[in-house]
Design a protein around this motif. Sequence first.
Motif, PDB file in Angstrom:
ATOM      1  N   VAL A  57      10.540  10.348  11.774  1.00 19.70           N
ATOM      2  CA  VAL A  57      11.073   9.089  11.914  1.00 19.70           C
ATOM      3  C   VAL A  57      11.724   8.746  10.597  1.00 19.70           C
ATOM      4  CG1 VAL A  57      11.066   6.780  12.691  1.00 19.70           C
ATOM      5  CG2 VAL A  57       9.604   8.486  13.726  1.00 19.70           C
ATOM      6  N   GLY A  58      11.000   8.668   9.505  1.00 22.15           N
ATOM      7  CA  GLY A  58      11.358   8.151   8.281  1.00 22.15           C
ATOM      8  C   GLY A  58      10.465   7.011   7.564  1.00 22.15           C
ATOM      9  N   ILE A  59      11.041   6.642   6.671  1.00 24.64           N
ATOM     10  CA  ILE A  59      10.301   5.500   5.917  1.00 24.64           C
ATOM     11  C   ILE A  59      10.431   4.395   6.926  1.00 24.64           C
ATOM     12  CG2 ILE A  59      10.637   3.911   4.105  1.00 24.64           C
ATOM     13  CD1 ILE A  59      11.461   6.179   2.305  1.00 24.64           C
ATOM     14  N   TYR A  60       9.325   3.772   7.488  1.00 28.82           N
ATOM     15  CA  TYR A  60       9.263   3.103   8.441  1.00 28.82           C
ATOM     16  C   TYR A  60       8.706   1.354   8.360  1.00 28.82           C
ATOM     17  CZ  TYR A  60       7.771   2.384  13.530  1.00 28.82           C
ATOM     18  OH  TYR A  60       7.733   1.744  14.676  1.00 28.82           O
ATOM     19  N   ALA A  61       8.226   1.251   7.070  1.00 31.43           N
ATOM     20  CA  ALA A  61       7.480  -0.055   7.190  1.00 31.43           C
ATOM     21  C   ALA A  61       7.053  -0.123   5.520  1.00 31.43           C
ATOM     22  CB  ALA A  61       6.405  -0.447   7.884  1.00 31.43           C
ATOM     23  N   GLU A  62       6.886  -1.628   5.186  1.00 30.80           N
ATOM     24  CA  GLU A  62       6.561  -1.672   3.870  1.00 30.80           C
ATOM     25  C   GLU A  62       5.445  -3.021   3.987  1.00 30.80           C
ATOM     26  OE1 GLU A  62       6.995  -3.949   0.864  1.00 30.80           O
ATOM     27  OE2 GLU A  62       7.934  -5.366   2.306  1.00 30.80           O
ATOM     28  N   PHE A  63       4.429  -3.233   3.115  1.00 36.74           N
ATOM     29  CA  PHE A  63       3.493  -4.425   3.246  1.00 36.74           C
ATOM     30  C   PHE A  63       2.883  -4.440   1.908  1.00 36.74           C
ATOM     31  CE2 PHE A  63       1.669  -0.518   5.275  1.00 36.74           C
ATOM     32  CZ  PHE A  63       0.694  -0.092   4.363  1.00 36.74           C
ATOM     33  N   GLN A  64       2.410  -5.665   1.718  1.00 38.15           N
ATOM     34  CA  GLN A  64       1.239  -5.977   0.723  1.00 38.15           C
ATOM     35  C   GLN A  64      -0.147  -5.609   1.316  1.00 38.15           C
ATOM     36  OE1 GLN A  64       1.910  -8.348  -2.032  1.00 38.15           O
ATOM     37  NE2 GLN A  64      -0.236  -7.812  -2.658  1.00 38.15           N
ATOM     38  N   ILE A  65      -0.817  -4.864   0.179  1.00 42.81           N
ATOM     39  CA  ILE A  65      -2.065  -4.349   0.430  1.00 42.81           C
ATOM     40  C   ILE A  65      -3.199  -5.406  -0.048  1.00 42.81           C
ATOM     41  CG2 ILE A  65      -4.009  -2.353  -0.039  1.00 42.81           C
ATOM     42  CD1 ILE A  65      -1.402  -0.548  -0.784  1.00 42.81           C
ATOM     43  N   VAL A  66      -4.085  -5.837   0.679  1.00 40.61           N
ATOM     44  CA  VAL A  66      -4.988  -6.812   0.422  1.00 40.61           C
ATOM     45  C   VAL A  66      -6.307  -5.904  -0.061  1.00 40.61           C
ATOM     46  CG1 VAL A  66      -6.444  -8.697   1.322  1.00 40.61           C
ATOM     47  CG2 VAL A  66      -4.251  -8.288   2.107  1.00 40.61           C
ATOM     48  N   PRO A  67      -6.715  -5.800  -1.244  1.00 35.96           N
ATOM     49  CA  PRO A  67      -7.783  -5.356  -1.737  1.00 35.96           C
ATOM     50  C   PRO A  67      -9.110  -6.151  -1.138  1.00 35.96           C
ATOM     51  CG  PRO A  67      -6.399  -5.682  -3.747  1.00 35.96           C
ATOM     52  CD  PRO A  67      -5.782  -6.522  -2.538  1.00 35.96           C
ATOM     53  N   PRO A  68     -10.304  -5.330  -1.128  1.00 30.96           N
ATOM     54  CA  PRO A  68     -10.476  -4.072  -1.469  1.00 30.96           C
ATOM     55  C   PRO A  68     -10.411  -3.132  -0.385  1.00 30.96           C
ATOM     56  CG  PRO A  68     -12.700  -5.115  -0.915  1.00 30.96           C
ATOM     57  CD  PRO A  68     -11.467  -6.016  -0.843  1.00 30.96           C
ATOM     58  N   ALA A  69     -10.612  -1.851  -0.502  1.00 26.89           N
ATOM     59  CA  ALA A  69     -10.878  -0.686   0.884  1.00 26.89           C
ATOM     60  C   ALA A  69     -12.132  -1.090   1.451  1.00 26.89           C
ATOM     61  CB  ALA A  69     -10.742   0.568   0.090  1.00 26.89           C
ATOM     62  N   LEU A  70     -12.168  -1.190   2.740  1.00 27.73           N
ATOM     63  CA  LEU A  70     -13.288  -1.584   3.608  1.00 27.73           C
ATOM     64  C   LEU A  70     -13.895  -0.407   4.231  1.00 27.73           C
ATOM     65  CD1 LEU A  70     -11.833  -4.985   4.756  1.00 27.73           C
ATOM     66  CD2 LEU A  70     -13.547  -4.689   2.977  1.00 27.73           C
ATOM     67  N   ASP A  71     -15.147  -0.686   4.847  1.00 28.05           N
ATOM     68  CA  ASP A  71     -15.942   0.692   5.541  1.00 28.05           C
ATOM     69  C   ASP A  71     -15.339   0.512   6.778  1.00 28.05           C
ATOM     70  OD1 ASP A  71     -17.003   1.690   3.077  1.00 28.05           O
ATOM     71  OD2 ASP A  71     -18.752   0.202   3.186  1.00 28.05           O
ATOM     72  N   PHE A  72     -15.257   1.743   7.369  1.00 31.83           N
ATOM     73  CA  PHE A  72     -15.057   1.916   8.972  1.00 31.83           C
ATOM     74  C   PHE A  72     -15.899   0.906   9.801  1.00 31.83           C
ATOM     75  CE2 PHE A  72     -15.821   4.216  13.125  1.00 31.83           C
ATOM     76  CZ  PHE A  72     -14.387   4.133  13.428  1.00 31.83           C
ATOM     77  N   PRO A  73     -17.311   0.638   9.599  1.00 28.30           N
ATOM     78  CA  PRO A  73     -18.086  -0.077  10.356  1.00 28.30           C
ATOM     79  C   PRO A  73     -17.571  -1.510  10.337  1.00 28.30           C
ATOM     80  CG  PRO A  73     -19.636   1.291   9.161  1.00 28.30           C
ATOM     81  CD  PRO A  73     -18.215   1.428   8.848  1.00 28.30           C
TER      82      PRO A  73
END
Length: 151
Positions: A57-73
Amino acid sequence: MSHFLFVAGALRERTSEESAELQLGHGLWGLCSGLIRTNLQAYLDAESRGLVYVLKVGIYAEFQIVPPALDFPELDAFLRDDLRTEARFGFVRIKGARRIACSSAASQALLLNVLQIADQAELARRLGLGMHRLTQAEYDAIMQGATGEVK
């Protein structure tokens, strides 16, 4: 400051575009490998932004990342079931997501140029890793090339 180019790949249960839409629609981006999580934790800061490249498809979206990385559960039960493949190593919350329409061919040419990659095979290898860290200059150049916006 680091920014990140995430790759949405096709899965058994859905297409790469459906995967991107599912994640963006829930305000998060899944971390599908331990390497992505490790690198994101090392380089993520409050100003980091993300770009999404959807295969074919190509470059599709952009966004602000909100730290931190969170765990799957930490995902609610419904989302854990739905995003078990995309977010098996955790996720990051995102905000301000906006769609970008940049064709696959134009996106690949842009990435080859901005990231100074010699050939298509090396670009495919890097995209296959699922994430690529970007400098501010690389992020700005990709955004300008994909949207025409000048920062």
